[in-house]
Design a protein around this motif. Sequence first.
Motif, mmCIF file in Angstrom:
data_model
loop_
_atom_site.group_PDB
_atom_site.id
_atom_site.type_symbol
_atom_site.label_atom_id
_atom_site.label_comp_id
_atom_site.label_asym_id
_atom_site.label_seq_id
_atom_site.Cartn_x
_atom_site.Cartn_y
_atom_site.Cartn_z
ATOM 1 N N PHE A 54 0.825 -1.199 0.000
ATOM 2 C CA PHE A 54 0.000 0.000 0.000
ATOM 3 C C PHE A 54 0.863 1.255 0.000
ATOM 4 C CE2 PHE A 54 -2.272 3.344 2.288
ATOM 5 C CZ PHE A 54 -3.376 3.489 1.438
ATOM 6 N N LEU A 55 1.915 1.275 0.807
ATOM 7 C CA LEU A 55 2.789 2.442 0.874
ATOM 8 C C LEU A 55 3.537 2.675 -0.444
ATOM 9 C CD1 LEU A 55 4.239 2.100 4.479
ATOM 10 C CD2 LEU A 55 2.555 3.748 3.662
ATOM 11 N N VAL A 56 3.993 1.603 -1.072
ATOM 12 C CA VAL A 56 4.697 1.737 -2.353
ATOM 13 C C VAL A 56 3.746 2.232 -3.432
ATOM 14 C CG1 VAL A 56 5.872 0.442 -4.189
ATOM 15 C CG2 VAL A 56 6.493 0.057 -1.807
ATOM 16 N N ALA A 57 2.531 1.694 -3.466
ATOM 17 C CA ALA A 57 1.559 2.146 -4.456
ATOM 18 C C ALA A 57 1.179 3.608 -4.222
ATOM 19 C CB ALA A 57 0.313 1.259 -4.409
ATOM 20 N N ALA A 58 1.036 4.008 -2.975
ATOM 21 C CA ALA A 58 0.708 5.401 -2.668
ATOM 22 C C ALA A 58 1.847 6.337 -3.089
ATOM 23 C CB ALA A 58 0.408 5.560 -1.179
ATOM 24 N N ILE A 99 3.507 2.051 -8.844
ATOM 25 C CA ILE A 99 2.114 1.669 -8.576
ATOM 26 C C ILE A 99 1.927 0.179 -8.840
ATOM 27 C CG2 ILE A 99 -0.286 2.005 -9.278
ATOM 28 C CD1 ILE A 99 0.456 4.917 -9.935
ATOM 29 N N ILE A 100 2.446 -0.303 -9.950
ATOM 30 C CA ILE A 100 2.318 -1.719 -10.301
ATOM 31 C C ILE A 100 3.046 -2.587 -9.283
ATOM 32 C CG2 ILE A 100 2.954 -3.453 -12.022
ATOM 33 C CD1 ILE A 100 2.441 -1.262 -14.145
ATOM 34 N N LEU A 101 4.249 -2.181 -8.889
ATOM 35 C CA LEU A 101 5.004 -2.933 -7.885
ATOM 36 C C LEU A 101 4.237 -2.992 -6.566
ATOM 37 C CD1 LEU A 101 7.653 -4.368 -7.062
ATOM 38 C CD2 LEU A 101 8.480 -2.119 -6.349
ATOM 39 N N GLY A 102 3.655 -1.875 -6.155
ATOM 40 C CA GLY A 102 2.867 -1.839 -4.928
ATOM 41 C C GLY A 102 1.663 -2.751 -4.988
ATOM 42 N N ILE A 103 0.987 -2.766 -6.133
ATOM 43 C CA ILE A 103 -0.182 -3.633 -6.289
ATOM 44 C C ILE A 103 0.225 -5.100 -6.250
ATOM 45 C CG2 ILE A 103 -1.965 -4.336 -7.940
ATOM 46 C CD1 ILE A 103 -2.184 -1.353 -8.700
ATOM 47 N N VAL A 104 1.366 -5.429 -6.853
ATOM 48 C CA VAL A 104 1.841 -6.820 -6.842
ATOM 49 C C VAL A 104 2.180 -7.262 -5.417
ATOM 50 C CG1 VAL A 104 3.758 -8.307 -7.559
ATOM 51 C CG2 VAL A 104 2.630 -6.845 -9.224
ATOM 52 N N VAL A 105 2.884 -6.409 -4.670
ATOM 53 C CA VAL A 105 3.233 -6.751 -3.285
ATOM 54 C C VAL A 105 1.971 -6.853 -2.433
ATOM 55 C CG1 VAL A 105 4.474 -5.954 -1.225
ATOM 56 C CG2 VAL A 105 5.538 -5.764 -3.466
ATOM 57 N N LEU A 106 1.015 -5.965 -2.668
ATOM 58 C CA LEU A 106 -0.263 -6.018 -1.958
ATOM 59 C C LEU A 106 -0.999 -7.325 -2.255
ATOM 60 C CD1 LEU A 106 -2.149 -4.122 -0.232
ATOM 61 C CD2 LEU A 106 -3.208 -3.535 -2.387
ATOM 62 N N LEU A 124 -2.090 -10.325 0.357
ATOM 63 C CA LEU A 124 -3.456 -10.842 0.458
ATOM 64 C C LEU A 124 -3.497 -12.340 0.186
ATOM 65 C CD1 LEU A 124 -5.496 -8.015 -1.287
ATOM 66 C CD2 LEU A 124 -5.558 -8.667 1.116
ATOM 67 N N GLY A 125 -2.706 -12.805 -0.773
ATOM 68 C CA GLY A 125 -2.653 -14.234 -1.065
ATOM 69 C C GLY A 125 -2.146 -15.042 0.114
ATOM 70 N N LEU A 126 -1.139 -14.532 0.803
ATOM 71 C CA LEU A 126 -0.622 -15.231 1.982
ATOM 72 C C LEU A 126 -1.675 -15.320 3.082
ATOM 73 C CD1 LEU A 126 2.993 -13.780 2.250
ATOM 74 C CD2 LEU A 126 2.358 -16.132 1.690
ATOM 75 N N LEU A 127 -2.393 -14.220 3.310
ATOM 76 C CA LEU A 127 -3.446 -14.242 4.336
ATOM 77 C C LEU A 127 -4.587 -15.177 3.953
ATOM 78 C CD1 LEU A 127 -3.777 -10.558 5.547
ATOM 79 C CD2 LEU A 127 -2.906 -12.509 6.794
ATOM 80 N N LEU A 128 -4.991 -15.143 2.688
ATOM 81 C CA LEU A 128 -6.077 -16.019 2.253
ATOM 82 C C LEU A 128 -5.684 -17.490 2.327
ATOM 83 C CD1 LEU A 128 -7.525 -14.027 -0.768
ATOM 84 C CD2 LEU A 128 -8.548 -14.359 1.490
ATOM 85 N N ALA A 129 -4.427 -17.799 2.006
ATOM 86 C CA ALA A 129 -3.958 -19.181 2.106
ATOM 87 C C ALA A 129 -3.961 -19.642 3.560
ATOM 88 C CB ALA A 129 -2.554 -19.301 1.513
ATOM 89 N N LYS A 130 -3.560 -18.774 4.463
ATOM 90 C CA LYS A 130 -3.561 -19.110 5.902
ATOM 91 C C LYS A 130 -4.985 -19.371 6.385
ATOM 92 C CE LYS A 130 -1.696 -19.122 10.058
ATOM 93 N NZ LYS A 130 -0.719 -20.061 10.508
ATOM 94 N N ILE A 131 -5.937 -18.529 5.980
ATOM 95 C CA ILE A 131 -7.328 -18.704 6.393
ATOM 96 C C ILE A 131 -7.910 -19.977 5.792
ATOM 97 C CG2 ILE A 131 -9.643 -17.721 6.160
ATOM 98 C CD1 ILE A 131 -8.279 -14.949 6.344
ATOM 99 N N ALA A 132 -7.610 -20.247 4.528
ATOM 100 C CA ALA A 132 -8.141 -21.447 3.869
ATOM 101 C C ALA A 132 -7.611 -22.714 4.523
ATOM 102 C CB ALA A 132 -7.775 -21.427 2.389
#
Length: 56
Positions: A14-18, A29-36, A40-48
């Motif tokens: 988020f900070l890099v994209a901002a 912006i693209i780098l920030g979105i990719v890191v974001l 999110l993928g790591l958190l979703l994998a943990k929840i799943a």
Amino acid sequence: MNKLTGLIAIIIGFLVAAEGYRSGSSWLIILGIVVLAVGLGLLLAKIARRNQGGQL
């Protein structure tokens, strides 16, 4: 550990994209979105994984 890594990746992304938006740099912006998205993928994998064991 994955949860903490995911949260840190979301914050950094988020900070890099901002910063990219503020400076007008599209690659930041693209780098920030990719890191974001990675965070999110790591958190979703943990929840799943956590919820997978409870279902029949």
